[in-house]
Motif scaffolding. Structure first.
Motif, PDB file in Angstrom:
ATOM      1  N   TYR A   8       0.824  -1.100  -0.059  1.00 59.31           N
ATOM      2  CA  TYR A   8       0.109   0.025  -0.161  1.00 59.31           C
ATOM      3  C   TYR A   8       0.800   1.205   0.149  1.00 59.31           C
ATOM      4  N   THR A   9       1.289   1.702  -1.123  1.00 61.68           N
ATOM      5  CA  THR A   9       2.357   2.861  -1.405  1.00 61.68           C
ATOM      6  C   THR A   9       1.478   4.238  -0.924  1.00 61.68           C
ATOM      7  N   THR A  10       2.344   5.383  -1.057  1.00 57.28           N
ATOM      8  CA  THR A  10       1.314   6.618  -0.769  1.00 57.28           C
ATOM      9  C   THR A  10       0.489   7.006  -1.743  1.00 57.28           C
ATOM     10  N   GLU A  11       0.440   6.299  -2.713  1.00 60.74           N
ATOM     11  CA  GLU A  11      -0.439   6.714  -3.929  1.00 60.74           C
ATOM     12  C   GLU A  11      -1.611   5.949  -3.610  1.00 60.74           C
ATOM     13  N   ILE A  12      -1.803   5.027  -2.656  1.00 65.50           N
ATOM     14  CA  ILE A  12      -2.843   4.127  -2.322  1.00 65.50           C
ATOM     15  C   ILE A  12      -3.478   4.649  -1.155  1.00 65.50           C
ATOM     16  N   VAL A  13      -2.496   4.657  -0.213  1.00 64.14           N
ATOM     17  CA  VAL A  13      -2.811   4.800   1.359  1.00 64.14           C
ATOM     18  C   VAL A  13      -1.801   6.137   1.713  1.00 64.14           C
ATOM     19  N   THR A  14      -2.427   7.394   1.932  1.00 59.49           N
ATOM     20  CA  THR A  14      -1.394   8.449   2.326  1.00 59.49           C
ATOM     21  C   THR A  14      -0.952   7.970   3.619  1.00 59.49           C
ATOM     22  N   ASP A  15       0.097   8.697   3.915  1.00 58.29           N
ATOM     23  CA  ASP A  15       0.751   8.869   5.316  1.00 58.29           C
ATOM     24  C   ASP A  15      -0.386   9.255   6.613  1.00 58.29           C
ATOM     25  N   GLN A  16      -1.334  10.216   6.328  1.00 62.69           N
ATOM     26  CA  GLN A  16      -2.180  10.555   7.298  1.00 62.69           C
ATOM     27  C   GLN A  16      -3.066   9.450   7.416  1.00 62.69           C
ATOM     28  N   GLU A  17      -3.675   8.699   6.069  1.00 61.43           N
ATOM     29  CA  GLU A  17      -4.550   7.685   6.354  1.00 61.43           C
ATOM     30  C   GLU A  17      -3.944   6.560   7.036  1.00 61.43           C
ATOM     31  N   LEU A  18      -2.676   6.220   6.849  1.00 57.85           N
ATOM     32  CA  LEU A  18      -1.915   5.355   7.778  1.00 57.85           C
ATOM     33  C   LEU A  18      -2.215   5.419   9.218  1.00 57.85           C
ATOM     34  N   ALA A  19      -1.771   6.761   9.565  1.00 58.31           N
ATOM     35  CA  ALA A  19      -1.869   7.348  10.733  1.00 58.31           C
ATOM     36  C   ALA A  19      -3.366   7.135  11.277  1.00 58.31           C
ATOM     37  N   ASP A  20      -4.250   7.096  10.741  1.00 56.41           N
ATOM     38  CA  ASP A  20      -5.564   7.250  10.984  1.00 56.41           C
ATOM     39  C   ASP A  20      -5.881   5.705  11.446  1.00 56.41           C
ATOM     40  N   ILE A  21      -5.374   5.068  10.412  1.00 51.98           N
ATOM     41  CA  ILE A  21      -5.576   3.331  10.472  1.00 51.98           C
ATOM     42  C   ILE A  21      -5.110   2.892  11.940  1.00 51.98           C
ATOM     43  N   TYR A  22      -3.863   3.467  12.101  1.00 52.59           N
ATOM     44  CA  TYR A  22      -3.015   3.175  13.308  1.00 52.59           C
ATOM     45  C   TYR A  22      -3.671   3.434  14.514  1.00 52.59           C
ATOM     46  N   ALA A  23      -4.322   4.858  14.477  1.00 54.24           N
ATOM     47  CA  ALA A  23      -5.021   5.375  15.651  1.00 54.24           C
ATOM     48  C   ALA A  23      -6.302   4.249  16.087  1.00 54.24           C
ATOM     49  N   PHE A  24      -6.772   4.086  15.090  1.00 51.86           N
ATOM     50  CA  PHE A  24      -8.313   2.925  15.139  1.00 51.86           C
ATOM     51  C   PHE A  24      -7.617   1.896  15.724  1.00 51.86           C
ATOM     52  N   LEU A  25      -6.451   1.159  15.391  1.00 53.30           N
ATOM     53  CA  LEU A  25      -5.915   0.068  15.879  1.00 53.30           C
ATOM     54  C   LEU A  25      -5.569   0.063  17.392  1.00 53.30           C
ATOM     55  N   LEU A  26      -5.230   1.291  17.693  1.00 55.76           N
ATOM     56  CA  LEU A  26      -4.810   1.621  19.216  1.00 55.76           C
ATOM     57  C   LEU A  26      -5.948   1.540  20.023  1.00 55.76           C
ATOM     58  N   THR A  27      -7.225   1.687  19.552  1.00 58.73           N
ATOM     59  CA  THR A  27      -8.524   1.702  20.241  1.00 58.73           C
ATOM     60  C   THR A  27      -9.222   0.442  20.540  1.00 58.73           C
ATOM     61  N   VAL A  28      -8.640  -0.740  19.674  1.00 62.51           N
ATOM     62  CA  VAL A  28      -9.383  -1.818  19.546  1.00 62.51           C
ATOM     63  C   VAL A  28      -9.306  -2.734  21.033  1.00 62.51           C
ATOM     64  N   PRO A  29     -10.153  -2.940  21.605  1.00 63.96           N
ATOM     65  CA  PRO A  29     -10.222  -3.555  23.038  1.00 63.96           C
ATOM     66  C   PRO A  29      -9.848  -5.159  22.731  1.00 63.96           C
ATOM     67  N   PRO A  30      -8.953  -5.526  23.762  1.00 59.14           N
ATOM     68  CA  PRO A  30      -8.893  -7.208  23.495  1.00 59.14           C
ATOM     69  C   PRO A  30     -10.362  -7.860  23.568  1.00 59.14           C
ATOM     70  N   PRO A  31     -10.052  -9.122  23.070  1.00 57.65           N
ATOM     71  CA  PRO A  31     -11.140  -9.816  22.926  1.00 57.65           C
ATOM     72  C   PRO A  31     -11.689 -10.198  24.398  1.00 57.65           C
ATOM     73  N   PRO A  32     -12.825 -10.547  24.640  1.00 56.88           N
ATOM     74  CA  PRO A  32     -13.364 -11.072  26.187  1.00 56.88           C
ATOM     75  C   PRO A  32     -12.499 -12.466  26.628  1.00 56.88           C
ATOM     76  N   ALA A  33     -12.273 -12.570  27.928  1.00 57.24           N
ATOM     77  CA  ALA A  33     -11.453 -13.512  28.398  1.00 57.24           C
ATOM     78  C   ALA A  33     -12.535 -14.860  27.986  1.00 57.24           C
ATOM     79  N   VAL A  34     -11.883 -16.037  27.876  1.00 53.16           N
ATOM     80  CA  VAL A  34     -12.772 -17.464  27.697  1.00 53.16           C
ATOM     81  C   VAL A  34     -13.824 -17.469  28.648  1.00 53.16           C
ATOM     82  N   ASP A  35     -13.288 -17.383  29.843  1.00 52.97           N
ATOM     83  CA  ASP A  35     -14.043 -17.895  30.961  1.00 52.97           C
ATOM     84  C   ASP A  35     -15.389 -16.965  31.178  1.00 52.97           C
ATOM     85  N   SER A  36     -15.425 -15.752  30.476  1.00 50.95           N
ATOM     86  CA  SER A  36     -16.450 -14.606  30.462  1.00 50.95           C
ATOM     87  C   SER A  36     -17.562 -14.991  29.528  1.00 50.95           C
TER      88      SER A  36
END
Length: 126
Positions: A92-120
């Motif tokens: 995904y070169t800068t022509e496809i995903v800009t640096d800012q879009e890449l930063a936005d995707i990373y910001a989203f990934l930072l907010t993803v919570p862990p999955p629930p514990a199996v025993d829950s």
């Protein structure tokens, strides 16, 4: 941009992989701190660009792609891999995903919570 157009851009990028960019990208910049990104835009880009198809909607990985979240790899490594992957993922070169879009995707990934514990999860504990 249509899916067909995005596919053509990706395929074109693969053909010109040998060319170099004149300005350094985030993936090439030394000691880059995590740039600020827009979480909601990152979530939308993640879905629109089809990242979920391999990495799952929650970025917890799938049959074709590894887990991206929670706790994603360092931004610099993430950006480098997205720009020049070593496996079956298309670049995904800068022509496809800009640096800012890449930063936005990373910001989203930072907010993803862990999955629930199996025993829950009741159905798994019967």
């Amino acid at each position: 941009m249509s899916a067909a157009m995005r596919f053509l851009i990706i395929m074109s990028s693969i053909l010109v992989m040998g060319s170099t960019l004149s300005a350094p990208t985030l993936a090439q910049a030394p000691d880059v701190a995590v740039p600020s990104g827009d979480v909601e835009n990152g979530r939308q880009i993640y879905v629109t660009y089809g990242c979920y198809q391999c990495h799952n909607y929650a970025a917890h990985g799938g049959r074709a792609g590894p887990r991206l979240a929670p706790r994603p790899i360092a931004f610099r490594a993430f950006a480098r891999y997205v720009r020049t992957p070593s496996n079956q993922m298309p670049p995904y070169t800068t022509e496809i995903v800009t640096d800012q879009e890449l930063a936005d995707i990373y910001a989203f990934l930072l907010t993803v919570p862990p999955p629930p514990a199996v025993d829950s999860i009741p159905i798994l504990n019967d």
